[in-house]
Design a protein around this motif. Structure first.
Motif, mmCIF file in Angstrom:
data_model
loop_
_atom_site.group_PDB
_atom_site.id
_atom_site.type_symbol
_atom_site.label_atom_id
_atom_site.label_comp_id
_atom_site.label_asym_id
_atom_site.label_seq_id
_atom_site.Cartn_x
_atom_site.Cartn_y
_atom_site.Cartn_z
ATOM 1 N N CYS A 291 0.848 -1.205 0.000
ATOM 2 C CA CYS A 291 0.000 0.000 0.000
ATOM 3 C C CYS A 291 0.877 1.246 0.000
ATOM 4 O O CYS A 291 1.037 1.917 1.022
ATOM 5 C CB CYS A 291 -0.923 -0.017 1.218
ATOM 6 N N HIS A 292 1.442 1.575 -1.164
ATOM 7 C CA HIS A 292 2.313 2.754 -1.206
ATOM 8 C C HIS A 292 1.522 4.054 -1.217
ATOM 9 O O HIS A 292 2.102 5.133 -1.059
ATOM 10 C CB HIS A 292 3.288 2.693 -2.394
ATOM 11 N N LEU A 293 0.186 3.988 -1.378
ATOM 12 C CA LEU A 293 -0.630 5.184 -1.204
ATOM 13 C C LEU A 293 -0.559 5.638 0.251
ATOM 14 O O LEU A 293 -0.360 6.828 0.535
ATOM 15 C CB LEU A 293 -2.078 4.906 -1.601
ATOM 16 N N TYR A 294 -0.704 4.697 1.182
ATOM 17 C CA TYR A 294 -0.540 5.038 2.605
ATOM 18 C C TYR A 294 0.866 5.549 2.875
ATOM 19 O O TYR A 294 1.052 6.534 3.597
ATOM 20 C CB TYR A 294 -0.813 3.808 3.471
ATOM 21 N N LEU A 295 1.862 4.907 2.285
ATOM 22 C CA LEU A 295 3.246 5.297 2.521
ATOM 23 C C LEU A 295 3.480 6.738 2.081
ATOM 24 O O LEU A 295 4.125 7.521 2.793
ATOM 25 C CB LEU A 295 4.173 4.343 1.761
ATOM 26 N N GLN A 296 2.975 7.120 0.924
ATOM 27 C CA GLN A 296 3.149 8.486 0.438
ATOM 28 C C GLN A 296 2.419 9.493 1.328
ATOM 29 O O GLN A 296 2.988 10.509 1.742
ATOM 30 C CB GLN A 296 2.649 8.598 -1.000
ATOM 31 N N VAL A 297 1.152 9.210 1.623
ATOM 32 C CA VAL A 297 0.346 10.162 2.396
ATOM 33 C C VAL A 297 0.929 10.344 3.787
ATOM 34 O O VAL A 297 1.051 11.473 4.285
ATOM 35 C CB VAL A 297 -1.117 9.686 2.471
ATOM 36 N N TYR A 298 1.301 9.254 4.443
ATOM 37 C CA TYR A 298 1.797 9.369 5.812
ATOM 38 C C TYR A 298 3.148 10.074 5.851
ATOM 39 O O TYR A 298 3.409 10.879 6.747
ATOM 40 C CB TYR A 298 1.913 7.986 6.454
ATOM 41 N N TYR A 299 4.007 9.793 4.879
ATOM 42 C CA TYR A 299 5.311 10.469 4.834
ATOM 43 C C TYR A 299 5.120 11.967 4.613
ATOM 44 O O TYR A 299 5.710 12.797 5.318
ATOM 45 C CB TYR A 299 6.167 9.873 3.724
ATOM 46 N N ILE A 300 4.304 12.332 3.642
ATOM 47 C CA ILE A 300 4.053 13.746 3.351
ATOM 48 C C ILE A 300 3.443 14.443 4.560
ATOM 49 O O ILE A 300 3.745 15.606 4.850
ATOM 50 C CB ILE A 300 3.134 13.878 2.120
ATOM 51 N N ASP A 301 2.594 13.730 5.283
ATOM 52 C CA ASP A 301 1.891 14.314 6.420
ATOM 53 C C ASP A 301 2.842 14.674 7.560
ATOM 54 O O ASP A 301 2.468 15.426 8.458
ATOM 55 C CB ASP A 301 0.833 13.326 6.930
ATOM 56 N N GLN A 302 4.072 14.136 7.540
ATOM 57 C CA GLN A 302 5.044 14.426 8.591
ATOM 58 C C GLN A 302 5.903 15.654 8.290
ATOM 59 O O GLN A 302 6.638 16.125 9.156
ATOM 60 C CB GLN A 302 5.988 13.225 8.792
ATOM 61 N N LEU A 303 5.859 16.144 7.080
ATOM 62 C CA LEU A 303 6.744 17.221 6.657
ATOM 63 C C LEU A 303 6.145 18.594 6.950
ATOM 64 O O LEU A 303 4.927 18.782 6.908
ATOM 65 C CB LEU A 303 7.050 17.109 5.162
ATOM 66 N N ASP A 304 7.032 19.531 7.234
ATOM 67 C CA ASP A 304 6.619 20.923 7.369
ATOM 68 C C ASP A 304 6.742 21.562 5.994
ATOM 69 O O ASP A 304 7.823 21.921 5.544
ATOM 70 C CB ASP A 304 7.510 21.635 8.390
ATOM 71 N N LEU A 305 5.619 21.700 5.299
ATOM 72 C CA LEU A 305 5.611 22.156 3.912
ATOM 73 C C LEU A 305 5.175 23.606 3.764
ATOM 74 O O LEU A 305 4.896 24.053 2.660
ATOM 75 C CB LEU A 305 4.678 21.262 3.084
ATOM 76 N N GLY A 306 5.095 24.323 4.876
ATOM 77 C CA GLY A 306 4.717 25.725 4.797
ATOM 78 C C GLY A 306 3.277 25.887 4.343
ATOM 79 O O GLY A 306 2.350 25.345 4.936
ATOM 80 N N LEU A 307 3.075 26.599 3.252
ATOM 81 C CA LEU A 307 1.732 26.864 2.744
ATOM 82 C C LEU A 307 1.047 25.609 2.239
ATOM 83 O O LEU A 307 -0.183 25.578 2.108
ATOM 84 C CB LEU A 307 1.800 27.902 1.613
#
Length: 350
Positions: A190-206
């Motif tokens: 389930c690399h959809l979960y892997l992508q979403v969860y990883y992105i959700d940990q980043l400080d991406l500003g706007l």
């Protein structure tokens, strides 16, 4: 059934498989951590899967072996097999057969048997396309059939653990294939979960998603995910560098709620860790719910996602000038640059 979060997934016609492969390479399947750098890693836990998808995290473990004998002994499963055979003669492992059954018109006069068939088809379709997809066309791995014997009890199984196990298997296979120099690499799990969860940990500003939203998956549609992945790529100067905040040591109220759900269902972190081959650990809530609460947390600078094989427009233009100076000022370099840009676009977007 307990899969309410699946109704909130946006249509994702394409997923960036290069990003998924990069995450799989970074994943330590023994500790279930995405090792981003020497000082930073992101832990994958059952609670994090539940946070993203809102999947059932029950007390029963989804079987790891092909328990077809027990599964097919069920009257519901046996009859469902007969129904699916009428859709192409491919049996219950066929995703097209499950889809065909789900598309049948529903009426208020459905029998209990027909409701059970619908639940089985939904679970097979969900596993085959999202939770544990395989590289085979129209095929789903049948290692979860035992959990479908009684359709009304599908939700009492721990589907979050099932997702993590298949991610670990997929990461080990991908890393082994790369070590052997195999040219054709398949990305499973389930690399959809892997992508979403990883992105959700980043400080991406706007580009940060709103905090406190549960589950997280409805926040990530195709356009926003693609923009974030493009934002993560290193530009020609090697910038920007993004910040990842390490998890706080104090358990926040949201985490206590998730832990309470796991405790009521009989969730055992130590048991999962033993199966993965390491010592028990304490899990923490994803950083997206802590970012605004922990102002004293020190950010760690890490390089964002970028493929080592990538050749950007500046590098390609410099290559053409140095290799073919005789064509400088002609239309040929312009056409080649446009062609290279199209190739990069199709290579990055699968």
């Amino acid at each position: 059934m307990g899969f309410q979060g699946m109704k909130q997934i946006h249509m994702l016609p394409k997923i960036n498989l290069r990003f998924s492969a990069w995450l799989m390479q970074k994943l330590d399947a023994d500790s279930m951590r995405v090792v981003v750098s020497d000082k930073s890693s992101i832990e994958l836990t059952e609670e994090s899967v539940k946070l993203v998808f809102d999947l059932p995290m029950g007390s029963k473990i989804v079987s790891q072996g092909p328990a077809q004998g027990l599964a097919l002994a069920s009257e519901v499963m046996a009859f469902y097999g007969e129904v699916t055979n009428s859709h192409g003669q491919k049996g219950i492992h066929s995703l097209k057969a499950a889809e065909a059954y789900l598309l049948r018109p529903l009426t208020e006069e459905l029998t209990e048997l027909e409701i059970g068939h619908f639940q089985i088809a939904f679970a097979i379709f969900l596993v085959g396309h999202i939770l544990a997809p395989t590289c085979k066309h129209d095929y789903v791995c049948l290692d979860f059939l035992e959990s479908l014997v009684v359709p009304s009890q599908i939700g009492v199984f721990n589907w979050c653990r099932y997702v993590l196990k298949h991610i670990a298997l997929a990461a080990r296979k991908l890393q082994a294939d790369l070590a052997k120099g195999i040219s054709s690499i398949n990305v499973g799990g389930c690399h959809l979960y892997l992508q979403v969860y990883y992105i959700d940990q980043l400080d991406l500003g706007l580009l940060n998603k709103p905090t406190g939203v549960y589950p997280r998956i409805p926040l990530y549609d195709y356009e926003s995910v693609w923009k974030i992945i493009e934002h993560l790529r290193i530009d020609q100067t090697g910038e920007p560098m993004l910040s990842v905040y390490m998890a706080a040591t104090e358990v926040c109220p949201q985490e206590k709620n998730l832990q309470a759900v796991g405790n009521e269902a009989g969730f055992n972190v130590a048991r999962l860790d033993t199966e993965f081959g390491n010592t028990p650990r304490r899990t923490t809530l994803p950083l997206s719910l802590q970012r605004c609460q922990n102002s004293d947390v020190t950010p760690i600078r890490i390089p964002p996602f970028a493929s080592p094989l990538e050749c950007g427009p500046t590098q390609f233009s410099s290559f053409l000038k140095s290799r073919y100076p005789q064509h400088s000022g002609t239309k040929m370099p312009i056409l080649l640059r446009e062609h290279q840009a199209r190739l990069v676009l199709h290579t990055n977007e699968f």
